[in-house]
Design a protein around this motif. Structure first.
Motif, mmCIF file in Angstrom:
data_model
loop_
_atom_site.group_PDB
_atom_site.id
_atom_site.type_symbol
_atom_site.label_atom_id
_atom_site.label_comp_id
_atom_site.label_asym_id
_atom_site.label_seq_id
_atom_site.Cartn_x
_atom_site.Cartn_y
_atom_site.Cartn_z
ATOM 1 N N VAL A 1 1.273 -0.950 0.120
ATOM 2 C CA VAL A 1 0.177 -0.141 -0.034
ATOM 3 C C VAL A 1 1.051 1.042 -0.033
ATOM 4 O O VAL A 1 1.008 2.277 -0.744
ATOM 5 C CB VAL A 1 -0.857 -0.042 1.733
ATOM 6 N N TRP A 2 1.848 0.803 0.911
ATOM 7 C CA TRP A 2 2.803 2.049 0.831
ATOM 8 C C TRP A 2 3.729 2.532 -0.655
ATOM 9 O O TRP A 2 3.967 3.478 -0.349
ATOM 10 C CB TRP A 2 3.970 2.618 1.963
ATOM 11 N N ASN B 1 4.186 6.860 -4.258
ATOM 12 C CA ASN B 1 4.480 7.485 -5.564
ATOM 13 C C ASN B 1 3.059 7.831 -6.646
ATOM 14 O O ASN B 1 3.443 8.683 -7.084
ATOM 15 C CB ASN B 1 4.137 6.076 -6.926
ATOM 16 N N GLU B 2 1.488 7.674 -5.853
ATOM 17 C CA GLU B 2 1.111 8.593 -6.351
ATOM 18 C C GLU B 2 -0.176 9.354 -5.717
ATOM 19 O O GLU B 2 -1.445 9.590 -5.668
ATOM 20 C CB GLU B 2 -0.157 6.876 -6.817
ATOM 21 N N GLY B 3 0.465 9.108 -4.225
ATOM 22 C CA GLY B 3 -0.374 9.992 -3.293
ATOM 23 C C GLY B 3 -1.388 9.679 -2.304
ATOM 24 O O GLY B 3 -1.095 7.840 -2.183
ATOM 25 N N ALA B 4 -1.543 10.337 -1.346
ATOM 26 C CA ALA B 4 -2.617 9.515 -0.579
ATOM 27 C C ALA B 4 -4.051 9.596 -0.380
ATOM 28 O O ALA B 4 -3.928 8.443 -0.118
ATOM 29 C CB ALA B 4 -2.882 10.752 0.598
ATOM 30 N N ASN B 5 -4.058 9.865 -1.618
ATOM 31 C CA ASN B 5 -5.632 9.178 -1.802
ATOM 32 C C ASN B 5 -5.533 7.688 -1.773
ATOM 33 O O ASN B 5 -6.429 7.069 -1.920
ATOM 34 C CB ASN B 5 -6.005 10.080 -3.048
ATOM 35 N N THR B 6 -4.438 7.082 -2.284
ATOM 36 C CA THR B 6 -4.294 5.036 -2.190
ATOM 37 C C THR B 6 -5.423 5.152 -0.782
ATOM 38 O O THR B 6 -5.467 4.050 -0.981
ATOM 39 C CB THR B 6 -2.776 5.284 -2.095
ATOM 40 N N LEU B 7 -5.069 5.679 0.339
ATOM 41 C CA LEU B 7 -4.993 5.362 1.334
ATOM 42 C C LEU B 7 -6.916 4.998 1.388
ATOM 43 O O LEU B 7 -7.611 4.129 1.541
ATOM 44 C CB LEU B 7 -5.162 6.185 2.098
ATOM 45 N N CYS B 8 -7.499 6.190 0.615
ATOM 46 C CA CYS B 8 -9.227 6.297 0.992
ATOM 47 C C CYS B 8 -9.587 4.500 -0.238
ATOM 48 O O CYS B 8 -10.344 4.051 0.409
ATOM 49 C CB CYS B 8 -9.685 7.324 0.535
ATOM 50 N N LEU B 9 -9.092 4.439 -1.494
ATOM 51 C CA LEU B 9 -8.879 3.658 -2.409
ATOM 52 C C LEU B 9 -8.891 2.302 -1.363
ATOM 53 O O LEU B 9 -9.161 1.591 -1.616
ATOM 54 C CB LEU B 9 -7.880 3.945 -3.765
ATOM 55 N N VAL B 10 -8.398 1.497 -1.006
ATOM 56 C CA VAL B 10 -7.691 0.846 -0.040
ATOM 57 C C VAL B 10 -8.543 0.540 1.161
ATOM 58 O O VAL B 10 -9.529 -0.507 1.306
ATOM 59 C CB VAL B 10 -5.788 0.691 0.407
#
Length: 422
Positions: free
Chosen positions: A312-313, A318-327
């Motif tokens: 996840v990190w 690489n792509e930003g904090a929006n990744t956390l919401c997607l996960v």
């Protein structure tokens, strides 16, 4: 128990034989079914001791142990892919700023085709996982940590740790309180050297940004960074770029302003993506922030297995904090039908705890996040974030006024830090 009669019995007895045999067959099938169910239960509850890629000692089921071994093999295979790319594009090809910097839509038109192609290759590779041996270098490059470090004297971290040695603040006292509760089962983190390194890192950052200081949750993030990075200093710069550039502003501020904004943004996305589930959870009075607050403040480090967290990190840096919401959305997506059948808050918590605790296959989780949750544009998130910022600011100001006037119990203040020690 029914017993079949012999073939020399009378006609009446033969008829009984047929009936008895049929009953015996049905009972035997039922016994076999129960035996299979018992066998599966026993198999699931037989624990196997394993050590994961980051030296966490685990006791897992045989099925989970198989998954962990499969993931390990995929990590090795992905390592061969990365090394093949190194051979093709040159050692450290991903270190070039125009390739490794987080995507900037405004810059795309000015980039060469080869650079855009390399950036796309890098994004695809990172989503499939960075080999642990390359993770420190790739993270430093794609996150901007290396660039941030290059703007200060080489001795910056050493000078900072020396300058703050022995100084006591509310932040250092809280850090000391949390050290022993940070991954206490991990041999190195719970050792004298591990605790000392974690303390130096957290104390140094608390003085670098006294406005943030220290917030519970940072200890788990910093500990994982120490396990990944080659040096304590690199871990410090990864923490700095994470808090100052990657995450939304003020996520770890004293009043948790940024965290409250992110929670509101997430809830809005959650209702849009899962209206049926959102309605059900609201009906049984379950607030998603009961789990997502810890997920976001600890960046899943306290919830997901270590390699899944690192995957996840990989994407987040690489792509930003929006990744956390997607996960976070993906976790609910994977358990949507089961959650809809829950009757009370305790059931929901158990389903989600089991889902994260056994998420040993990062590919499964990320596939759901990127392929099944659906596209969430950065523009729509930014727009929603600006809206929520104004509402959170207004709410915080109101709470402060009520607190100062004595109308609000200090224990219920929004600025109270969340306890992640359990």
């Amino acid at each position: 128990m029914y017993r079949p009669l012999n073939s020399e019995s009378s006609g009446l007895e033969c008829s009984s034989t047929t009936t008895a045999s049929s009953a015996w067959g049905m009972e035997r099938k039922e016994m076999m079914k129960k035996s299979t169910t018992t066998s599966n239960y026993v198999r699931r509850n037989i624990k196997v001791k394993v050590v994961d890629l980051y030296n966490f000692n685990l006791e897992v089921s045989r099925e989970d142990a198989v998954t962990i071994n499969q993931v390990l093999e995929r990590v090795k295979e992905q390592g061969r892919v990365w090394w093949a790319m190194e051979a093709k594009n040159g050692a450290g090809w991903y270190l070039q700023p125009e390739i490794s910097s987080q995507a900037d839509v405004n810059r795309v038109s000015s980039l060469s085709l080869s650079t855009i192609t390399s950036s796309m290759q890098l994004k695809k590779l990172i989503r499939k996982g960075i080999p642990p041996s390359l993770r420190p270098r790739v993270w430093m490059a794609v996150s901007g940590a290396a660039k941030k470090q290059s703007t200060v004297p080489e001795s910056y971290y050493q000078d900072l740790t020396q300058a703050v040695k022995g100084r006591v603040t509310p932040a250092t006292r809280q850090i000391d309180h949390d050290l022993g509760r940070t991954f206490p089962t991990h041999a190195w983190i719970d050792s004298a050297d591990g605790r000392a390194a974690l303390r130096r890192l957290l104390v140094a950052y608390s003085f670098r940004d006294s406005r943030v200081g220290y917030c519970q949750g940072m200890n788990f993030v910093a500990a994982m960074l120490l396990l990944v990075m080659k040096t304590e200093e690199d871990a410090f710069w990864m923490l700095a770029v994470l808090l100052e550039n990657v995450l939304f502003n003020d996520c770890y501020a004293e009043n948790l302003y940024g965290c409250h904004v992110e929670q509101r943004v997430y809830k809005d996305m959650f209702k849009k993506k899962f209206p049926r589930l959102a309605t059900h959870l609201e009906k049984i009075e379950f607030d998603v922030s009961l789990v997502t607050t810890e997920w976001f403040l600890c960046l899943f480090a306290k919830s997901l297995p270590s390699e899944t967290t690192m995957r996840v990190w990989d994407v987040m840096f690489n792509e930003g904090a929006n990744t956390l919401c997607l996960v976070a959305l993906a976790i609910f997506k994977m358990k949507e039908e089961e959650l809809i059948r829950t009757k009370h808050v305790g059931e929901v918590m158990k389903v989600l705890h089991d889902a994260t605790d056994h998420a040993y296959d990062p590919d499964e989780l990320l596939k759901v996040a990127f392929d099944k949750v659906g596209v969430i544009s950065s523009q729509s998130i930014s727009k929603q974030r600006k809206k929520e910022e104004l509402e959170v600011i207004a709410e915080l100001e109101l709470r402060v006024q009520r607190l100062n006037s004595g109308d609000l119990d200090p224990g219920s203040s929004v600025s109270q830090q969340v306890n992640f020690s359990s």
